[in-house]
Scaffold this motif. Sequence first.
Motif, PDB file in Angstrom:
ATOM      1  N   ILE A  42       0.859  -1.184   0.000  1.00 18.32           N
ATOM      2  CA  ILE A  42       0.000   0.000   0.000  1.00 18.32           C
ATOM      3  C   ILE A  42       0.891   1.228   0.000  1.00 18.32           C
ATOM      4  CG2 ILE A  42      -1.745   1.299   1.288  1.00 18.32           C
ATOM      5  CD1 ILE A  42      -2.614  -1.473   2.469  1.00 18.32           C
ATOM      6  N   LYS A  43       0.689   2.071  -0.989  1.00 18.14           N
ATOM      7  CA  LYS A  43       1.407   3.342  -1.054  1.00 18.14           C
ATOM      8  C   LYS A  43       0.421   4.425  -0.648  1.00 18.14           C
ATOM      9  CE  LYS A  43       2.968   5.278  -4.992  1.00 18.14           C
ATOM     10  NZ  LYS A  43       3.844   5.583  -6.134  1.00 18.14           N
ATOM     11  N   MET A  44       0.795   5.164   0.376  1.00 15.22           N
ATOM     12  CA  MET A  44      -0.112   6.188   0.896  1.00 15.22           C
ATOM     13  C   MET A  44       0.666   7.434   1.290  1.00 15.22           C
ATOM     14  SD  MET A  44      -1.019   4.922   4.785  1.00 15.22           S
ATOM     15  CE  MET A  44      -1.814   6.480   5.182  1.00 15.22           C
ATOM     16  N   THR A  45      -0.066   8.463   1.585  1.00 16.77           N
ATOM     17  CA  THR A  45       0.534   9.696   2.063  1.00 16.77           C
ATOM     18  C   THR A  45      -0.230  10.139   3.296  1.00 16.77           C
ATOM     19  OG1 THR A  45       1.374  11.850   1.352  1.00 16.77           O
ATOM     20  CG2 THR A  45      -0.892  11.308   0.705  1.00 16.77           C
ATOM     21  N   LEU A  46       0.179  11.250   3.840  1.00 18.58           N
ATOM     22  CA  LEU A  46      -0.498  11.883   4.966  1.00 18.58           C
ATOM     23  C   LEU A  46      -0.802  13.319   4.561  1.00 18.58           C
ATOM     24  CD1 LEU A  46       1.900  10.536   7.733  1.00 18.58           C
ATOM     25  CD2 LEU A  46      -0.368   9.647   7.173  1.00 18.58           C
ATOM     26  N   THR A  47      -1.716  13.951   5.258  1.00 14.95           N
ATOM     27  CA  THR A  47      -2.061  15.319   4.879  1.00 14.95           C
ATOM     28  C   THR A  47      -0.898  16.275   5.085  1.00 14.95           C
ATOM     29  OG1 THR A  47      -3.038  15.701   7.058  1.00 14.95           O
ATOM     30  CG2 THR A  47      -4.535  15.040   5.275  1.00 14.95           C
ATOM     31  N   THR A  48       0.006  15.907   5.972  1.00 13.50           N
ATOM     32  CA  THR A  48       1.195  16.715   6.217  1.00 13.50           C
ATOM     33  C   THR A  48       2.329  15.812   6.689  1.00 13.50           C
ATOM     34  OG1 THR A  48       2.141  18.507   7.580  1.00 13.50           O
ATOM     35  CG2 THR A  48       0.335  17.261   8.539  1.00 13.50           C
ATOM     36  N   PRO A  49       3.572  16.091   6.298  1.00 10.53           N
ATOM     37  CA  PRO A  49       4.686  15.258   6.758  1.00 10.53           C
ATOM     38  C   PRO A  49       4.857  15.253   8.280  1.00 10.53           C
ATOM     39  CG  PRO A  49       5.373  16.599   4.899  1.00 10.53           C
ATOM     40  CD  PRO A  49       3.999  17.077   5.297  1.00 10.53           C
ATOM     41  N   GLU A  50       4.363  16.277   8.956  1.00 11.87           N
ATOM     42  CA  GLU A  50       4.503  16.373  10.410  1.00 11.87           C
ATOM     43  C   GLU A  50       3.339  15.737  11.150  1.00 11.87           C
ATOM     44  OE1 GLU A  50       4.391  19.429   8.547  1.00 11.87           O
ATOM     45  OE2 GLU A  50       6.518  19.298   8.118  1.00 11.87           O
ATOM     46  N   CYS A  51       2.520  14.971  10.466  1.00 13.26           N
ATOM     47  CA  CYS A  51       1.319  14.380  11.064  1.00 13.26           C
ATOM     48  C   CYS A  51       1.681  13.618  12.340  1.00 13.26           C
ATOM     49  CB  CYS A  51       0.638  13.450  10.073  1.00 13.26           C
ATOM     50  SG  CYS A  51      -0.834  12.658  10.752  1.00 13.26           S
ATOM     51  N   PRO A  52       1.089  13.994  13.478  1.00  9.10           N
ATOM     52  CA  PRO A  52       1.405  13.313  14.731  1.00  9.10           C
ATOM     53  C   PRO A  52       0.830  11.894  14.800  1.00  9.10           C
ATOM     54  CG  PRO A  52      -0.320  14.931  15.089  1.00  9.10           C
ATOM     55  CD  PRO A  52       0.151  15.092  13.669  1.00  9.10           C
ATOM     56  N   LEU A  53      -0.052  11.557  13.872  1.00 12.11           N
ATOM     57  CA  LEU A  53      -0.692  10.238  13.876  1.00 12.11           C
ATOM     58  C   LEU A  53      -0.014   9.253  12.935  1.00 12.11           C
ATOM     59  CD1 LEU A  53      -4.342  11.575  13.785  1.00 12.11           C
ATOM     60  CD2 LEU A  53      -3.072  10.780  15.780  1.00 12.11           C
ATOM     61  N   HIS A  54       1.163   9.591  12.462  1.00 12.79           N
ATOM     62  CA  HIS A  54       1.885   8.791  11.472  1.00 12.79           C
ATOM     63  C   HIS A  54       1.917   7.306  11.847  1.00 12.79           C
ATOM     64  CE1 HIS A  54       5.194   8.266   8.434  1.00 12.79           C
ATOM     65  NE2 HIS A  54       5.390   7.212   9.199  1.00 12.79           N
ATOM     66  N   GLU A  55       2.452   6.980  12.991  1.00 14.03           N
ATOM     67  CA  GLU A  55       2.587   5.578  13.408  1.00 14.03           C
ATOM     68  C   GLU A  55       1.220   4.924  13.607  1.00 14.03           C
ATOM     69  OE1 GLU A  55       5.289   3.683  13.425  1.00 14.03           O
ATOM     70  OE2 GLU A  55       6.384   5.426  12.676  1.00 14.03           O
ATOM     71  N   GLY A  56       0.283   5.664  14.147  1.00 15.33           N
ATOM     72  CA  GLY A  56      -1.054   5.128  14.343  1.00 15.33           C
ATOM     73  C   GLY A  56      -1.726   4.775  13.030  1.00 15.33           C
ATOM     74  N   PHE A  57      -1.521   5.612  12.024  1.00 12.68           N
ATOM     75  CA  PHE A  57      -2.082   5.323  10.707  1.00 12.68           C
ATOM     76  C   PHE A  57      -1.459   4.067  10.112  1.00 12.68           C
ATOM     77  CE2 PHE A  57      -3.629   9.824   9.958  1.00 12.68           C
ATOM     78  CZ  PHE A  57      -4.963   9.458   9.895  1.00 12.68           C
ATOM     79  N   LEU A  58      -0.153   3.920  10.240  1.00 15.27           N
ATOM     80  CA  LEU A  58       0.510   2.731   9.704  1.00 15.27           C
ATOM     81  C   LEU A  58      -0.063   1.467  10.335  1.00 15.27           C
ATOM     82  CD1 LEU A  58       4.259   3.811   9.519  1.00 15.27           C
ATOM     83  CD2 LEU A  58       2.570   3.752   7.688  1.00 15.27           C
ATOM     84  N   ASP A  59      -0.194   1.476  11.645  1.00 15.66           N
ATOM     85  CA  ASP A  59      -0.757   0.317  12.346  1.00 15.66           C
ATOM     86  C   ASP A  59      -2.193   0.055  11.914  1.00 15.66           C
ATOM     87  OD1 ASP A  59       1.631   0.028  13.723  1.00 15.66           O
ATOM     88  OD2 ASP A  59       0.903   1.020  15.541  1.00 15.66           O
TER      89      ASP A  59
END
Length: 99
Positions: A42-59
């Motif tokens: 899965i190739k995805m992005t986040l709304t911003t590179p500084e997203c504090p939910l980065h790890e949570g989204f991956l999980d």
Amino acid sequence: MVDLNKVRDELKTVIDPEIGVNIVDLGLIYDISEPKPGQVNIKMTLTTPECPLHEGFLDAVEGAAVHVTGVEYVKVDVVFDPPWNPDMMNQETRHALGI
């Protein structure tokens, strides 16, 4: 062979808590593929590179994808090229958010 449409549907259960919309409708999912039987990339992005939910989204993305029959392994690549923008949301989501 994994039904990649079912993977996409399962990813709709992952909600961005700041916006209250699923990551598929937000346009955060760029690609879903099965390079080897049972392996889903899965190739995805986040709304911003500084997203504090980065790890949570991956999980959450990995956890959602493994619910689909035949998925044995999930690899999630977070990319920022192209950078996300509101035009990547589907039309219904843009309308619901007043964009």
